[in-house]
Enzyme design. Structure first.
Site, PDB file in Angstrom:
ATOM      1  N   SER A   1      -8.128   0.766   8.032  1.00  0.00           N
ATOM      2  CA  SER A   1      -8.427  -0.038   6.872  1.00  0.00           C
ATOM      3  C   SER A   1      -7.383  -1.123   6.582  1.00  0.00           C
ATOM      4  O   SER A   1      -7.659  -2.026   5.799  1.00  0.00           O
ATOM      5  CB  SER A   1      -8.539   0.864   5.643  1.00  0.00           C
ATOM      6  OG  SER A   1      -7.314   1.495   5.378  1.00  0.00           O
TER       7      SER A   1
ATOM      8  N   LYS B   1      -0.449  -4.588   1.736  1.00  0.00           N
ATOM      9  CA  LYS B   1      -1.835  -4.130   1.617  1.00  0.00           C
ATOM     10  C   LYS B   1      -2.192  -4.007   0.136  1.00  0.00           C
ATOM     11  O   LYS B   1      -1.361  -3.536  -0.667  1.00  0.00           O
ATOM     12  CB  LYS B   1      -1.970  -2.787   2.331  1.00  0.00           C
ATOM     13  CG  LYS B   1      -3.393  -2.246   2.434  1.00  0.00           C
ATOM     14  CD  LYS B   1      -3.411  -0.953   3.251  1.00  0.00           C
ATOM     15  CE  LYS B   1      -4.807  -0.396   3.450  1.00  0.00           C
ATOM     16  NZ  LYS B   1      -4.814   0.819   4.298  1.00  0.00           N
TER      17      LYS B   1
ATOM     18  N   SER C   1      -5.133   4.311   9.581  1.00  0.00           N
ATOM     19  CA  SER C   1      -5.319   2.946   9.079  1.00  0.00           C
ATOM     20  C   SER C   1      -4.175   1.966   9.302  1.00  0.00           C
ATOM     21  O   SER C   1      -4.351   0.775   9.044  1.00  0.00           O
ATOM     22  CB  SER C   1      -5.644   2.986   7.591  1.00  0.00           C
ATOM     23  OG  SER C   1      -7.003   3.222   7.425  1.00  0.00           O
TER      24      SER C   1
HETATM   25  N1  GLN Z   1     -10.788   5.508   9.172  1.00  0.00           N
HETATM   26  C1  GLN Z   1     -10.376   6.573   8.338  1.00  0.00           C
HETATM   27  C2  GLN Z   1     -11.252   6.668   7.119  1.00  0.00           C
HETATM   28  O1  GLN Z   1     -12.181   5.936   7.044  1.00  0.00           O
HETATM   29  C3  GLN Z   1      -8.916   6.433   7.987  1.00  0.00           C
HETATM   30  C4  GLN Z   1      -8.672   5.507   6.870  1.00  0.00           C
HETATM   31  C5  GLN Z   1      -7.207   5.436   6.497  1.00  0.00           C
HETATM   32  O2  GLN Z   1      -6.331   5.845   7.245  1.00  0.00           O
HETATM   33  N2  GLN Z   1      -6.967   4.967   5.297  1.00  0.00           N
HETATM   34  O3  GLN Z   1     -11.037   7.446   6.259  1.00  0.00           O
END
Ligand code: GLN
Length: 476
Positions: free
Chosen positions: A153, A78, A177
């Site tokens: 994400s 990532k 994410s």
């Molecule tokens: N969807 C969550 C957010 O928008 C989690 C994102 C993540 O785990 N990086 O913050």
């Protein structure tokens, strides 16, 4: 059969038996990326020469009889994980052109183990999102249906593994994410206990919640990667002692007598009926194999999303203060120091990132701190206590990973609240630091559904062992 069909464990076996070489494996995966990624958009950068040089190095390790199970195995990373000398953008204009002078600890461990990096994957800007649509470099598409989101994400990592462009990938999980995109792409994603994988070199979003973890096409592969990246690290002050994840018992678990708890708050209204049915029928299969399943109530789950969206932006507002145009990436000149910082941050951060910095700054400001931040921390403590209490009685907690299947790109991008509500099932594990895994448990409307298994702090081995047994039961 193409080598891209094989799991990491299978590739590793073939490398050891000399059926294939590491450069050969690297090449077929690079070819697959070249062939498929224009359509999928999983990668932000691929540097074939570096990949092949790493593969040759891995082959030399194998030839000397050195290395471990990931030597010569491709891994996608990532793009919020620092990689020495290669771009690390966090899918943000503010880091365009930045090449870190160091590796994240998880990356360094993999490099030393002879893993072969195939590229950096797309994400929501600074990992803030649930659909990979907040990337300034464009959305990633779900390989199951190119009109749909892969989740986020870590959407690029999930899509890359799903589409066989790499057998393994690393993601980061602050509120789901790793697990949510794994669920939406029909693969396995695992968030280890907070502190078992060093966060050093992971570009920080919300430091008390962030955790790096693996994505793979089955539990064993995810476990192999979790093992390789875990362990105590003195450069992360929240790293736990004795934290390497042990795989010796992975295949030795049984479902008989296992006590599973299903919190009714995660099977209710918010959950799409097709997803609920799919997860419940998977749970019934586990019951048929001898697991005991009890419905429980964990009432503070209902406050998880609102609490998370105070705590995570509060921490983000502090963490992202360092991107001022002076230290990393491009600088847009303005009047004086303040003007330059304002121009850089104002124009190079995307909308969602700026919204979160503002919400977080507000929640931490004098006069509002007690009303928002302190209360959110109180809810977090209560939620953690509820989960810990449940772990006194049950081995693990099971639920859907995502209340919906992969949704069409563009459908929710203008409805930030609806998008955030999708984090309902995954947020509690971050709040309490618990290990949690998502594995595929069937289809709804022809799209994959994820089953989430959450365990107590340091229960990573047990969660992986149970997930391995569940995967077998669902396949059988
Ligand atoms: N969807 C969550 C957010 O928008 C989690 C994102 C993540 O785990 N990086 O913050």
């Amino acid at each position: 059969m193409s080598l891209t069909e094989l799991t990491a464990a299978e590739l590793s076996a073939k490398l050891r038996s000399r059926d294939v070489s590491a450069p050969e494996i690297a090449r077929v995966h690079l070819d697959r990326i070249a062939e498929r990624d224009a359509e999928i958009g999983a990668f932000l950068s691929v540097e074939p020469e570096l990949t092949l040089a790493q593969a040759e190095n891995a082959q030399r390790m194998l030839d000397r009889g050195e290395g471990g199970r990931l030597t010569g195995v491709p891994v996608a990373l990532k793009d919020n994980l620092s990689t020495v000398g290669t771009p690390t953008t966090c899918a943000s204009l503010i880091l365009e052109g930045y090449r870190p002078p160091f590796d994240a600890t998880a990356v360094a461990l993999l490099r030393a183990a002879g893993a072969v990096f195939v590229g950096k994957t797309n994400l929501d800007e600074f990992a803030m999102g649930t659909s990979t649509e907040n990337s300034v470099f464009g959305s990633t598409r779900n390989p199951w249906d190119l009109t749909r989101s892969p989740g986020g994400s870590s959407g690029g990592s999930a899509a890359a593994v799903c589409d066989h462009m790499a057998p393994l990938a690393l993601g980061s999980d602050t509120g789901g994410s790793i697990r949510q995109p794994a669920a939406l792409c029909g693969i396995v994603g695992f968030k280890p206990t907070y502190g078992r994988v060093s966060r050093y070199g992971l570009v920080a979003f919300a430091s008390s919640l962030d955790q790096i973890g693996p994505l793979g096409r089955n539990v064993e592969d995810a476990a192999l990667l979790a093992h390789a990246i875990s362990g105590h690290d003195p450069t992360d002050s929240t790293s736990l002692p004795d934290s390497q994840i042990d795989l010796s018992g992975l295949k030795g678990g049984a479902l008989r007598g296992l006590r599973l708890a299903a919190p009714r708050e995660l099977f209710g209204e918010a959950c799409h009926p097709g997803v609920r049915e799919c997860v419940l029928s998977a749970v019934d299969r586990l019951r048929a194999e001898g697991a005991e399943v009890a419905e429980i109530s964990l009432p503070s789950i209902d406050y998880g999303v609102t609490t998370y969206y105070i705590i995570a932006p509060a921490e983000a507002s502090s963490n992202l203060a360092r991107f001022d145009g002076l230290r990393y990436g491009p600088r847009l000149e303005g009047e004086g120091h303040v003007g330059t910082v304002a121009a850089t941050r104002g124009r190079l951060f995307g909308h969602e990132v700026k919204a979160r910095i503002m919400i977080g700054t507000y929640a931490l400001s004098a006069g509002y701190y007690d009303a928002y931040y302190v209360r959110a921390q109180q809810v977090r403590a209560r939620m953690t206590a509820e989960f810990e209490h449940a772990f006194g009685e049950f081995d693990v907690i099971v639920s859907p990973t995502s209340p919906v299947v992969a949704f069409p790109l563009g459908e929710l991008s203008h409805d930030p609240l609806a998008l955030k509500m999708l984090d309902l099932c995954t947020i509690p594990a971050n709040m309490g630091g618990f290990p949690a895994i998502s594995l595929p448990c069937g289809l709804s409307e022809g799209l994959p559904v994820g089953l989430q298994i959450v365990g107590p702090i340091r229960g990573d081995e047990r969660v992986l062992q149970i997930a391995y047994a569940v995967e077998r039961a669902l396949a059988g």
